[in-house]
Design an enzyme around this catalytic site. Structure first.
Site, short mmCIF file in Angstrom:
data_model
loop_
_atom_site.label_atom_id
_atom_site.label_comp_id
_atom_site.label_asym_id
_atom_site.label_seq_id
_atom_site.Cartn_x
_atom_site.Cartn_y
_atom_site.Cartn_z
N SER A 59 6.67 0.70 10.36
CA SER A 59 7.46 1.06 9.10
C SER A 59 8.93 0.47 9.01
O SER A 59 9.74 0.69 10.02
CB SER A 59 7.61 2.61 8.82
N ARG A 80 13.38 4.71 -1.82
CA ARG A 80 12.31 3.83 -1.97
C ARG A 80 12.00 3.20 -3.78
O ARG A 80 12.55 4.16 -4.45
CB ARG A 80 10.98 4.26 -1.81
N HIS A 88 -2.23 -1.60 9.17
CA HIS A 88 -0.89 -1.54 8.42
C HIS A 88 -0.43 -2.95 8.20
O HIS A 88 0.62 -3.34 9.24
CB HIS A 88 -0.12 -0.74 9.36
N TYR A 110 6.92 13.77 -0.73
CA TYR A 110 7.42 12.58 -0.52
C TYR A 110 6.31 11.41 -0.18
O TYR A 110 5.74 11.82 0.90
CB TYR A 110 8.52 12.51 0.57
N ARG A 154 8.02 10.35 6.01
CA ARG A 154 6.85 10.85 6.62
C ARG A 154 7.10 11.81 7.49
O ARG A 154 7.91 11.42 8.58
CB ARG A 154 5.97 9.79 7.08
N CYS A 165 10.15 -2.21 9.09
CA CYS A 165 10.37 -3.51 9.94
C CYS A 165 10.09 -4.98 9.23
O CYS A 165 9.87 -5.77 9.93
CB CYS A 165 9.49 -3.53 11.37
N LYS A 169 -1.32 6.07 3.07
CA LYS A 169 -1.45 6.01 4.75
C LYS A 169 -2.49 6.90 4.97
O LYS A 169 -3.16 6.75 5.84
CB LYS A 169 -0.06 6.54 5.35
N ASP A 195 1.65 -3.70 2.66
CA ASP A 195 1.66 -2.71 3.36
C ASP A 195 0.38 -2.52 4.40
O ASP A 195 0.33 -2.05 5.37
CB ASP A 195 2.07 -1.36 2.74
#
Ligand code: GTP
Ligand code: SPV
Ligand code: MN
Length: 595
Positions: free
Chosen positions: A248, A375, A226, A197, A69, A250, A206, A277
């Protein structure tokens, strides 16, 4: 075609603007999926993987400058800068439309324009939100089919007069200098150009489910967060649900799918994944807080995913998945660092260059085969631990909210807040070391309140206020906790084993919500005593456990200054309650010295 006139008009307007060769309405059918896959393979946007090893799965490489991002290119375009707050980049709406419009104009020439009606949340739930994404990326279209519920059923639900979030996406020339991810909360619209992406381009994720949804949630009295959602079933069959917000990369996906560790097996716990998420939380008719997962798939970090760290994820991505920016072997298999099995001898890396294990660069440094933010995209329904309630329209009732960050030092393994407002303070002061999920310097410590720093669609000071307000409105609020799986010893080794063993902390958290569990009251909140967690089978020295639950006053005094510096960025806009919490913490630290 849609019977919604507003949608029809919008699509024709954008088709004139982007000038694609053709317009393709996504219907969500299996036939369509196969057609798109075949097209993407022939245009080389996807590579079909070995059908024995990876049935129905594909490989994709994004542009090397477009692998995470782009937070510095992400803007909130509301009328007044102060409403976006110091947590967001801001651009005036007219300027945003003009700048992105210049890049977008004519940029779809020679390409197809896909129109993707999608629902965040199960179709027809009163809590779901409908969006329509326009994109010239077939990769994005195929990802959206996994990550959201798409197609004709959504159009039917939308009906002739339904409202939807207008999501425009164009790859343009994938030039980082001509890339903008813009949100227009007042228009319920998103314009993203110049990136193909993840969070920049899959606009349901998001952009809609957090930035736009957080804005709507404040107006409508709910929370868009989140957060992962998971259920913990005990031996007697009682299931309790928790949500957890970590920045993100984590550990949300990992925690959401955890497997109970050997040492706790005898206790008969089962873990149920509801989401990994994003959570939308509302007050239920029973006065509790209920959470639902608006997504239909997982867009998870690949490196580090293996059958020891996350066997459920590995099973989930066995088929019908898309792999992005990892290693592709010459025999059509995917691999990544800390993955499964040995690295392939003949392969290409995430950049598309020949790669083999042990490869070093000119400076003698090992060359990673997969990008650290490589990913997988996989349907949630394929997850062995998926909860039977993951598609319940009203979601699941929440017993605890957990905040956390990645901190080598300072933050103990787990803290229980003193009450809701103190819990909001714990969330508001989360700090975390930067990861590869966003462009920027890895490891740098930054404040990431509620793991929402890059995702809150308005001024964070107002967001904290909204959290405080919600606390007043929830008759039976969940307890709020803070965890840190990432504390390290002097030699840079993690003190806590993490992953499946995190259940030991969840067990303590649930004990505390039930009025049990051993704890000591410290200035920062309740912390487990060194013997409070069940660590059977861990062989952990007592000193390690003591270190994990240690609260060092010097550390917290420095930390307190960090909180103040951060809060000062909000000026007058910050709620007095946040300062009250700050001063109360300061006083508690002082009296701890005196005592
Ligand atoms: P986003 O998808 O970016 O929102 O990330 P996420 O929060 O879902 O993170 P994820 O579960 O994918 O974990 C990211 C990385 O964190 C993994 O590659 C793991 O190496 C690491 N990780 C996850 N859980 C733990 C843990 O309990 N302990 C340690 N030490 N590392 C962990
Ligand atoms: C994150 O960065 O928090 C993600 C991946 O979950 S992305 O979809 O790129 O936002
Ligand atoms: Mn995320």
């Amino acid at each position: 075609m849609a019977k919604n006139l507003e949608l029809q008009a919008w699509v024709s307007e954008l088709a004139k603007f982007g000038q694609p060769d053709r317009v393709v309405w996504i219907d969500g059918s299996q036939e369509e999926k196969e057609r798109l896959e075949a097209e993407a393979v022939s245009s080389k946007e996807l590579t079909r993987l070995n059908p024995q090893e990876h049935p129905g799965s594909f490989y994709h490489r994004s542009d090397p400058n477009d692998v995470a991002r782009s937070e510095h290119l992400t803007y909130i375009c509301c009328k007044r800068k102060e409403d976006a707050g110091p947590n967001n980049n801001w651009m005036a709406p007219e300027e945003g439309y003009r700048k992105a419009g210049e890049i977008f104009s004519g940029s779809m020439k020679g390409r197809a324009m896909y129109v993707i009606p999608f629902s965040m949340g199960v179709i027809g739930s009163p809590f779901s939100k409908i969006g329509v994404q326009i994109t010239d990326s077939i990769y994005v279209a195929l990802n959206m089919r996994i990550m959201t519920r798409v197609g004709t059923k959504v159009l039917e639900q939308l009906g002739a007069n339904g409202k939807f979030t207008k999501c425009l996406h164009g790859k343009a020339d994938l030039n980082v200098n001509r890339r903008l991810i813009l949100h227009f909360p007042d228009d319920n619209a998103i314009w993203s150009v110049g990136s193909g992406y993840g969070g920049n381009a899959l606009l349901g994720k998001k952009c809609l489910s957090l930035r736009i949804a957080s804005f709507l949630a404040r107006q409508e009295g709910w929370l868009a967060e989140h957060m992962l959602i998971l259920g913990i079933e005990d031996k007697k069959g009682k299931v309790e649900y928790v949500t957890a917000a970590f920045p993100s990369a984590c550990g949300k996906t990992n925690l959401a799918m955890l497997i109970p560790p050997e040492g706790l097996k005898a206790k008969g716990y089962k873990i149920w994944t509801v989401g990994d998420d994003i959570a939308w939380l509302r007050i239920g008719p029973d006065g509790r807080l209920w959470a639902m997962n608006p997504e239909a798939g997982f867009f998870g970090v690949a490196p580090g995913t293996n059958s020891k760290s996350n066997p459920n994820a590995l099973a989930t991505i066995k088929k019908n998945s898309i792999f992005t920016n990892v290693v592709l072997s010459d025999d059509g298999k995917v691999w990544w660092e800390d993955g499964e099995g040995p690295a392939p001898e003949k392969a290409t890396d995430w950049r598309g260059k020949p790669w083999k294990p042990g490869l070093k660069d000119a400076q003698g440094k090992p060359v990673l085969g997969a990008h650290p933010n490589g990913r997988f995209t996989a349907p949630a329904s394929q997850c062995p631990s998926i909860s039977p309630h993951w598609e319940d329209p009203q979601g699941v009732p929440i017993s605890a909210i957990i905040f956390g960050g990645r901190r080598e030092r300072v933050a103990p393994l787990v803290i229980e807040s003193l009450d809701w407002n103190h819990g909001v303070y714990l969330g508001a002061t989360v700090a975390s070391e930067r990861t590869a999920a966003q462009d920027g310097k890895i490891g740098e410590l930054r404040r990431d309140p509620m793991a929402m720093l890059p995702f809150c669609g308005y001024n964070m000071a107002d967001y904290f206020r909204h959290w405080l307000e919600m606390g007043k409105r929830i008759p039976k609020p969940p307890k709020i906790f803070h965890v840190n799986w990432f504390r390290k010893d002097g030699k840079g080794k993690f003190l806590w084993p993490g992953f499946g063993d995190n259940l030991r902390v969840l067990e303590w958290i649930l004990a505390r919500t039930g009025g049990q569990g051993k704890a000591r009251k410290t200035p920062i909140g309740y912390v487990p005593t060194a013997d409070a967690l069940d660590i059977s089978g861990l062989n952990m020295p007592t000193e390690t456990m003591q270190k994990l639950v240690e609260v060092r006053r010097e550390d917290w005094e420095t930390e307190l200054e960090g909180h103040k510096t951060y809060f000062d960025t909000f000026g007058q806009r910050l709620s007095p309650e946040m300062w009250k919490q700050h001063h109360a913490l300061k006083d508690r630290l002082k009296s701890a010295v005196a005592a």
